[in-house]
Design a protein around this motif. Structure first.
Motif, PDB file in Angstrom:
ATOM      1  N   GLY A  59       0.775  -1.243   0.000  1.00  0.00           N
ATOM      2  CA  GLY A  59       0.000   0.000   0.000  1.00  0.00           C
ATOM      3  C   GLY A  59       0.801   1.285   0.000  1.00  0.00           C
ATOM      4  O   GLY A  59       0.270   2.342  -0.330  1.00  0.00           O
ATOM      5  N   CYS A  60       2.047   1.247   0.408  1.00  0.00           N
ATOM      6  CA  CYS A  60       2.748   2.504   0.654  1.00  0.00           C
ATOM      7  C   CYS A  60       4.011   2.661  -0.178  1.00  0.00           C
ATOM      8  O   CYS A  60       4.466   3.763  -0.455  1.00  0.00           O
ATOM      9  CB  CYS A  60       3.131   2.636   2.127  1.00  0.00           C
ATOM     10  N   SER A  61       4.615   1.509  -0.571  1.00  0.00           N
ATOM     11  CA  SER A  61       5.967   1.565  -1.116  1.00  0.00           C
ATOM     12  C   SER A  61       6.029   2.239  -2.482  1.00  0.00           C
ATOM     13  O   SER A  61       7.084   2.732  -2.885  1.00  0.00           O
ATOM     14  CB  SER A  61       6.545   0.160  -1.211  1.00  0.00           C
ATOM     15  N   SER A  62       4.885   2.294  -3.197  1.00  0.00           N
ATOM     16  CA  SER A  62       4.949   2.905  -4.526  1.00  0.00           C
ATOM     17  C   SER A  62       5.344   4.376  -4.444  1.00  0.00           C
ATOM     18  O   SER A  62       5.928   4.906  -5.371  1.00  0.00           O
ATOM     19  CB  SER A  62       3.618   2.747  -5.255  1.00  0.00           C
ATOM     20  N   CYS A  63       5.010   5.014  -3.334  1.00  0.00           N
ATOM     21  CA  CYS A  63       5.445   6.414  -3.177  1.00  0.00           C
ATOM     22  C   CYS A  63       6.635   6.522  -2.224  1.00  0.00           C
ATOM     23  O   CYS A  63       7.583   7.253  -2.474  1.00  0.00           O
ATOM     24  CB  CYS A  63       4.311   7.278  -2.633  1.00  0.00           C
ATOM     25  N   HIS A  64       6.532   5.796  -1.083  1.00  0.00           N
ATOM     26  CA  HIS A  64       7.548   5.983  -0.040  1.00  0.00           C
ATOM     27  C   HIS A  64       8.785   5.110  -0.266  1.00  0.00           C
ATOM     28  O   HIS A  64       9.702   5.143   0.551  1.00  0.00           O
ATOM     29  CB  HIS A  64       6.940   5.680   1.339  1.00  0.00           C
ATOM     30  N   GLY A  65       8.810   4.309  -1.325  1.00  0.00           N
ATOM     31  CA  GLY A  65       9.980   3.485  -1.622  1.00  0.00           C
ATOM     32  C   GLY A  65       9.918   2.131  -0.936  1.00  0.00           C
ATOM     33  O   GLY A  65       9.265   1.976   0.110  1.00  0.00           O
ATOM     34  N   LEU A  66      10.602   1.154  -1.515  1.00  0.00           N
ATOM     35  CA  LEU A  66      10.517  -0.225  -1.013  1.00  0.00           C
ATOM     36  C   LEU A  66      11.068  -0.364   0.395  1.00  0.00           C
ATOM     37  O   LEU A  66      10.660  -1.241   1.156  1.00  0.00           O
ATOM     38  CB  LEU A  66      11.253  -1.168  -1.969  1.00  0.00           C
ATOM     39  N   ASN A  67      11.994   0.490   0.771  1.00  0.00           N
ATOM     40  CA  ASN A  67      12.543   0.417   2.125  1.00  0.00           C
ATOM     41  C   ASN A  67      12.175   1.648   2.934  1.00  0.00           C
ATOM     42  O   ASN A  67      12.897   2.048   3.840  1.00  0.00           O
ATOM     43  CB  ASN A  67      14.061   0.264   2.053  1.00  0.00           C
ATOM     44  N   ALA A  68      11.063   2.301   2.549  1.00  0.00           N
ATOM     45  CA  ALA A  68      10.592   3.509   3.224  1.00  0.00           C
ATOM     46  C   ALA A  68      11.612   4.621   3.169  1.00  0.00           C
ATOM     47  O   ALA A  68      11.633   5.501   4.019  1.00  0.00           O
ATOM     48  CB  ALA A  68      10.190   3.203   4.677  1.00  0.00           C
ATOM     49  N   GLU A  69      12.478   4.583   2.129  1.00  0.00           N
ATOM     50  CA  GLU A  69      13.536   5.594   2.056  1.00  0.00           C
ATOM     51  C   GLU A  69      13.039   6.897   1.412  1.00  0.00           C
ATOM     52  O   GLU A  69      13.765   7.882   1.362  1.00  0.00           O
ATOM     53  CB  GLU A  69      14.733   5.049   1.273  1.00  0.00           C
ATOM     54  N   GLY A  70      11.769   6.920   0.929  1.00  0.00           N
ATOM     55  CA  GLY A  70      11.220   8.135   0.345  1.00  0.00           C
ATOM     56  C   GLY A  70      11.549   8.238  -1.125  1.00  0.00           C
ATOM     57  O   GLY A  70      12.322   7.446  -1.662  1.00  0.00           O
ATOM     58  N   SER A  71      10.915   9.199  -1.810  1.00  0.00           N
ATOM     59  CA  SER A  71      11.152   9.403  -3.230  1.00  0.00           C
ATOM     60  C   SER A  71      10.911  10.866  -3.546  1.00  0.00           C
ATOM     61  O   SER A  71      10.736  11.686  -2.637  1.00  0.00           O
ATOM     62  CB  SER A  71      10.207   8.528  -4.050  1.00  0.00           C
ATOM     63  N   ALA A  72      10.878  11.166  -4.827  1.00  0.00           N
ATOM     64  CA  ALA A  72      10.668  12.564  -5.228  1.00  0.00           C
ATOM     65  C   ALA A  72       9.295  13.063  -4.792  1.00  0.00           C
ATOM     66  O   ALA A  72       9.113  14.254  -4.543  1.00  0.00           O
ATOM     67  CB  ALA A  72      10.808  12.683  -6.739  1.00  0.00           C
ATOM     68  N   ILE A  73       8.333  12.166  -4.668  1.00  0.00           N
ATOM     69  CA  ILE A  73       6.979  12.625  -4.363  1.00  0.00           C
ATOM     70  C   ILE A  73       6.557  12.344  -2.928  1.00  0.00           C
ATOM     71  O   ILE A  73       5.500  12.775  -2.502  1.00  0.00           O
ATOM     72  CB  ILE A  73       5.938  11.998  -5.329  1.00  0.00           C
ATOM     73  N   ALA A  74       7.353  11.611  -2.157  1.00  0.00           N
ATOM     74  CA  ALA A  74       6.940  11.311  -0.791  1.00  0.00           C
ATOM     75  C   ALA A  74       8.165  11.280   0.107  1.00  0.00           C
ATOM     76  O   ALA A  74       9.248  10.894  -0.323  1.00  0.00           O
ATOM     77  CB  ALA A  74       6.210   9.973  -0.735  1.00  0.00           C
ATOM     78  N   PRO A  75       7.997  11.699   1.374  1.00  0.00           N
ATOM     79  CA  PRO A  75       9.163  11.757   2.259  1.00  0.00           C
ATOM     80  C   PRO A  75       9.609  10.377   2.741  1.00  0.00           C
ATOM     81  O   PRO A  75       8.861   9.399   2.657  1.00  0.00           O
ATOM     82  CB  PRO A  75       8.661  12.595   3.425  1.00  0.00           C
ATOM     83  N   SER A  76      10.845  10.319   3.231  1.00  0.00           N
ATOM     84  CA  SER A  76      11.351   9.104   3.871  1.00  0.00           C
ATOM     85  C   SER A  76      10.615   8.880   5.181  1.00  0.00           C
ATOM     86  O   SER A  76      10.238   9.831   5.873  1.00  0.00           O
ATOM     87  CB  SER A  76      12.841   9.275   4.131  1.00  0.00           C
TER      88      SER A  76
END
Lengths: 263, 528
Positions: A59-76
């Motif tokens: 549910g979350c990794s598509s924005c927050h990254g596979l290791n919750a490291e964040g991405s351009a559109i969502a924080p770590s």
């Protein structure tokens, strides 16, 4: 011993003995009845973390990254803490409905158990603010309304309005209304600073003061409308509107009636 | 004569023999007032003023206009133990501990809002119907003085309770005074008795609010009403209504009964609002401290447009010779309203300069028949409405899910674009309405009844309008453009050619009209 027994008929002896006896009983009772704080079951905990990770990946990794490291559109999410997850997911803000301005409060997508699992997973990545316990949230007992009001006007009213009704921020963002928000979420918002809100750490506003704040907000929520209908407790804008529409409307209607020619 | 009549007669005679009042009273009682609902807006103002005086007097009995610090120990629990000014504490006491106090506070505040609304409505009525024309220019100026006084009086009243909202208002007031170049800072220190917030301002504005300004109000209202009395009321054109008479009800008994009853209705409506709707809940705002502010802090509606202008001003400042000139406050809060109010006060003279019309007018214009003036009025309303909307930009943003920045940019652009647009549209509308009037007089009312002619043609049957209506639609005078020759009759070149050219152009624009139906045309129609 003989020296001590000399005071056995002293008038202070009985009260002293009573105090010693009470202290003894109290201490014994306290020690005997205290539940032993067990370390959380490691197995159950790692199971929760594992479940949380699975939910996160779906549910979350598509924005927050596979290791919750964040991405351009969502924080770590590393180090945001369980409190942050509990607030964002528990109030339905996450997962976000759309990315336009800010996450809106809506019906939560995940069950409380799933939310707890997600929180455990994020907590396991790095330590962060913890979810306050029931005992930490006894604002009725530990808070002071007047102090809460002062704190509120000093720290919160500039965005959330004088009565906690919410207000506008820049670029379409807004401070939401605080009416009907559970004490736990108010507390979590204070310690995690979601969206545009700053973090109010325990050094800025102590835990006791946070409870006062909650107590004042709850009092404002429960306060009856002392002067009649409030039109939203948002100040003179609606008052002016009512003066024109209802006040002038009625008076002009009467004026028209008074000057109508008799038929 | 009955004994009662004899007794009254004796008393009247006693008074008359000593004052000679009979002549005046007889003349006055035969005074006639025309009937139209819009003529009662001024009465709403006057009655609201009386309500304000009465409720205000009640409030002064318990209000303590002091910024002395006290610790609240009244009945309102959420504020207990807090430090606040005596002004705020006594307002809380009026709200919660004085019997009927909260109702009286709400009557006072609602009445102030209605007072200002009625003043604006009355002003618009006088403007759009041309009631300000000779000989009533002075009364128009007195009206402008009254509306200005109302703004100041309202602002002071709003500031007196020393709650968080009123303190925020005072903060802005002090900033506006500081924005006056060179002397601003000195004036603020003089008014506030030191740096903001000081301890002197509330007691000072209290004296102004309850003594000086109401005194001036009373005097100006008296002259205002006496001038109406002396110059007689204007009326709309109609059969038998001329520039030389007034058609309506004599003051006794009908007009007196209506006006007297209307006072109680105004009081009733105000009291009804005050009983059902909360206004200025100061206990929710909390006491004022300069460090605090609430989201969505607004002034009362009549100051809202000024706030809106300040909110849309870009952050322009100039630093020169050790002085700061804050254009961002100076322009929207002082210069623009200054221009607006001066222009408004001078408008009767400006219009008569443009039209060259120096005659007396007692018959009112229908707004459509003076398109230029009507368009100018709508243009001004548009300007103020955009400002007012921007004054509530934060409330609008949350209520309608908009961005506050977008509202601000909308206002910044539309404050320049929409008023001229409103002018053009209104003028076209007025001319269209004139055209419709012309059609109505010439061809009568459309009945919706279709008749098929023997030739197969369909025609709609028109019904002629009544004589009265025809009179109303054709009796007005149409303006003629001013002709100013560059060389006057004695062969001398006129001074100020440029000014004259401007005047001629304005006059031409003012005189644009659809020719009304002439008697000749009507006769021709009747022959058909």
């Amino acid at each position: 011993m003989k020296r001590l027994s000399r005071y056995r008929r002293h008038k202070g002896a009985a009260p002293l003995l009573l105090i010693i006896a009470l202290l003894g009983i109290g201490t014994t009772f306290n020690i005997a009845s205290a539940t032993i704080k067990l370390a959380p079951n490691t197995f159950a905990r790692s199971a929760a973390i594992e479940e949380g990770k699975q939910i996160f990946l779906k549910g979350c990794s598509s924005c927050h990254g596979l290791n919750a490291e964040g991405s351009a559109i969502a924080p770590s999410l590393i180090g945001v803490g369980a409190a942050s997850v509990d607030f964002q997911v528990g109030t339905g803000r996450m997962p976000m409905a759309d990315m336009s301005t800010q996450a809106v409060r809506k019906a939560p997508v995940y069950t409380p158990e799933q939310t707890a699992a997600l929180a455990a997973y994020v907590e396991s990545l790095a330590p962060g603010p913890m979810i306050p316990t029931e005992g930490q949230l006894n604002y009725e007992r530990d808070g002071s309304t007047a102090e809460g009001g002062e704190l509120f006007r000093n720290n919160c009213a500039m965005c959330h309005n004088f009565a906690g009704q919410g207000g506008a921020l820049t670029q379409g963002k807004y401070a939401p209304t605080l009416m009907g928000v559970e004490p736990k979420y108010i507390y979590e918002a204070l310690i995690t600073g979601p969206q545009a809100m700053p973090v109010f750490s325990d050094k800025t506003i102590t835990p006791a003061e946070k409870l006062s704040l909650i107590k004042w907000i709850k009092a404002a929520e429960a306060e009856p409308n002392l002067g009649g209908a409030t039109m939203g407790r948002i100040g003179p804008v609606t008052e002016g509107l009512l003066a024109w529409i209802l006040g002038m409307g009625l008076l002009i209607a009467v004026a028209v009636w008074l000057t109508t020619k008799a038929r | 004569m009955t004994t009662a009549e004899k007794r009254v007669g004796a008393i009247a005679n006693f008074v008359d023999e000593r004052t000679g009042a009979a002549g005046w009273v007889k003349k006055s009682l035969n005074k006639v007032f025309p009937d139209h609902w819009s003529f009662m807006l001024g009465e709403v103002c006057m009655y609201s003023f009386i309500i304000l005086l009465l409720s205000g007097t009640f409030l002064t009995l318990w209000f303590d206009p002091s910024q002395r610090e006290v610790i609240y120990d009244g009945v309102y629990e959420p504020l207990q133990g807090l430090k606040m000014s005596a002004a705020y504490a006594s307002t809380l006491d009026i709200s919660f501990e004085i019997r009927g106090g909260l109702l009286m506070r709400q009557i006072h505040h609602w009445s102030a809002n209605i007072f200002m609304a009625a003043i604006v409505a009355h002003l618009l009525r006088v403007f759009f119907t041309g009631a300000f024309r000779k000989p009533r220019e002075f009364n128009w100026i007195l009206g402008i003085i009254l509306v200005t006084l109302g703004l100041v009086e309202g602002l002071f009243g709003y500031s007196l309770p020393d709650d968080l909202l009123s303190g925020t208002g005072l903060r802005i007031t002090s900033a506006i005074i500081q924005a006056i170049p060179l002397v601003g800072t000195y004036i603020t220190f003089f008014l506030f008795g030191g740096a903001f917030p000081g301890v002197g301002f509330i007691p000072r504005i209290f004296t102004l609010h309850v003594l000086l300004i109401p005194g001036i109000f009373l005097a100006v209202i008296t002259i205002h009403v006496m001038l109406v009395w002396y110059q007689k009321h204007t009326q709309f054109a109609g059969p038998g209504k001329t520039e030389k008479n007034v058609v309506g009800h004599p003051i006794l008994p009908v007009y007196m009964a209506k006006a007297g009853g209307f006072f109680f209705i105004v009081f009733g409506v105000t009291a009804f609002l005050s009983a059902v709707a909360s206004i200025n809940p100061i206990w929710l705002y909390g006491p004022y401290t300069p460090g605090q502010i609430s989201a969505g802090s607004q002034p009362d509606w009549y100051m809202g447009w000024l706030d809106g202008l300040v909110r849309m001003a870009p952050p322009w400042e100039t630093h020169a010779f050790g002085h700061t000139v804050s254009w961002n406050i100076l322009i929207p809060a002082l210069i623009v309203p200054g221009i607006l109010f001066t222009g408004m006060a001078l408008y009767p003279f400006i219009e008569s300069w443009i039209t060259g019309d120096k005659r007396e007018h007692h018959l009112l214009d229908r707004p459509r028949n003076v398109p230029n003036r009507t368009a100018l009025g709508v243009m001004s309303i548009t300007f103020v409405m955009i400002s007012l909307i921007n004054g509530g930009n934060d409330i609008l943003a949350t209520a309608f899910d908009l961005s506050i920045n977008q509202i601000m940019w909308f206002s910044r652009i539309s404050i320049f674009v929409l008023p001229p647009l409103a002018f053009v549209i209104t003028k076209r509308l007025c001319l269209s309405l004139q055209r419709a009037d012309r059609e109505l007089v010439l061809h009568g009312k459309e009945t919706g009844r279709l008749v098929r002619m023997p030739s197969g043609e369909f025609v709609e049957v028109h019904e002629p309008i009544s004589e009265q209506k025809r009179f109303i639609l054709t009796s007005h005078e149409q303006p003629t453009p001013l002709v100013l020759e560059d060389i006057d009759s004695r062969g001398v070149r006129r001074a100020g050619t440029l000014k004259n050219k401007l005047r001629v152009r304005l006059s031409k624009a003012h005189a644009v009209a659809i020719p009304k139906v002439t008697a000749q045309e009507l006769k021709e129609i009747e022959h058909h």
